[in-house]
Design an enzyme around this catalytic site. Structure first.
Site: not given
Ligand code: DOR
Ligand code: ZN
Length: 344
Positions: A13, A15, A17, A41, A99, A136, A174, A219, A247, A263
């Site tokens: 999991h 991210h 960008r 995302n 997702k 999520h 998570h 989150l 995450d 978050a």
């Molecule tokens: O803390 C988080 N950041 N929780 C998420 O579910 C998304 C993530 C983000 O993409 O920044």
């Molecule tokens: Zn995530």
């Protein structure tokens, strides 16, 4: 123990960008992990197989020379995703999951699902093709306390979903609560969960230690100590339903240190080292390899990696910041000492 050698781990999991920040952050993950499940995302989200292919190429272009790293791509579920996109994704061979963000639950989730019923044709197809749905798991109802959102999601949304789709592969991402741990343990083998380093390391007091600390905001939000303890027990139990997913979620310093901060915690720079610290503190270093390098691959029906990494016990300081395109990224444990180091 002063060093530990593991089958190269994977991050289930992540991210990363897009755009010019990729070259700043991909090297951190690629130095440690063989593969990573890449969250879709972006803005706009990655909803088609073609978009995922192009995104995968941009990520690969940021992998340093001489390193092998495979981004495992995902699609972002929306109310109007056509079911035929799932057969296309399956055929592609490079899309490994879809997702599900409840609309409004977190960063870039506005395009998420408003009502799961609208996605039933897609879920049917996922079940048929054995493609995992990554969830999520938080309700967005403003009447539900932020600390209860995961538990309420499990009862109100997840349980009924699994009744409708008993063979659907589901990863509850998570997880943060005793309720989630108990639920996963008693669910059928097609249901698994990822656990982050930050939910193993911190509890909700850390958000308010001497003042409000935006770098501890993520989150699902950090929970009470009893929940952290339950997560540690699950992660170190050797139960293959629980596996590694950082995450890691980078945001520029300006977006975190703000009146309405984003978050997400960035842990990619030291992810496996931080997990090692938690496992060692709990006398469970012998359970790290299953959690980090084996159970996730088995769940995703992929081979385990065929090379290894070594971690050395060598206390050292984390950088206070990294570049992030034209901005600055504050990493988890910035300027603090951690115990384990990746051997060169
Ligand atoms: O803390 C988080 N950041 N929780 C998420 O579910 C998304 C993530 C983000 O993409 O920044
Ligand atoms: Zn995530």
């Amino acid at each position: 123990m002063n060093s530990i050698t593991l089958i190269r781990p994977d991050d289930w999991h992540l991210h990363v960008r897009d755009g010019d920040v990729l070259k700043d952050i991909i090297p951190h993950t690629a130095a440690r992990f063989g593969r990573a499940i890449i969250m879709p995302n972006l803005k706009p989200p990655v909803t088609t197989t073609e978009q995922a292919a192009a995104y995968q190429q941009r990520i690969l272009a940021a992998v340093p020379q001489g390193i092998t790293f495979t981004p495992l791509m995902t699609l972002y579920l929306t109310d109007n995703m056509p079911a035929k996109e799932i057969s296309k994704a399956k055929q592609s061979g490079f899309i490994h999951a879809v997702k599900y963000y409840p609309a409004g639950a977190t960063t870039h989730s506005d395009a998420g699902v408003t009502n799961l019923k609208k996605t039933f044709a897609v879920l049917e197809s996922l079940q048929q093709h054995e493609i995992p749905l990554l969830i999520h798991g938080e309700v967005t109802d403003p009447d539900v306390d932020i600390f209860d959102r995961e538990a309420v999601f499990i009862d109100r949304i997840l349980q009924p979903l699994l009744q409708d789709f008993p063979d659907l592969k589901v990863v509850l991402e998570h997880i943060t609560t005793t309720h989630a741990v108990d639920f996963i343990q008693s669910a059928s083998p097609n249901i698994a969960a990822t656990i982050t380093p930050h939910h193993l390391l911190f509890n909700r007091n850390d958000i308010f230690q001497g003042g409000i600390r935006p770098h501890y905001y993520c989150l699902p939000i950090l929970k009470r100590e009893q929940h952290r303890e339950a997560l540690i027990k699950a992660a170190t139990s050797g139960n293959p339903k629980f596996f590694l997913g950082t995450d890691s979620a980078p945001h520029p310093q300006t977006a975190k240190e703000s009146a309405c901060g984003c978050a997400g915690m960035y842990s990619a720079h030291a992810a496996i080292e931080l997990y090692a610290e938690v496992f060692e503190q709990n006398n469970a270093l012998d359970k790290l390899e299953g959690f980090a390098s084996i159970f996730g691959a088995e769940y995703y029906q992929l081979p385990i990696n065929n090379d290894k990494i070594t971690l050395i016990k060598e206390p050292h300081k984390i950088e206070s910041q990294y570049s992030f395109g034209k901005e600055i990224l504050i990493p988890l444990k910035a300027g603090e000492t951690i115990q384990w180091k990746l051997a060169p």
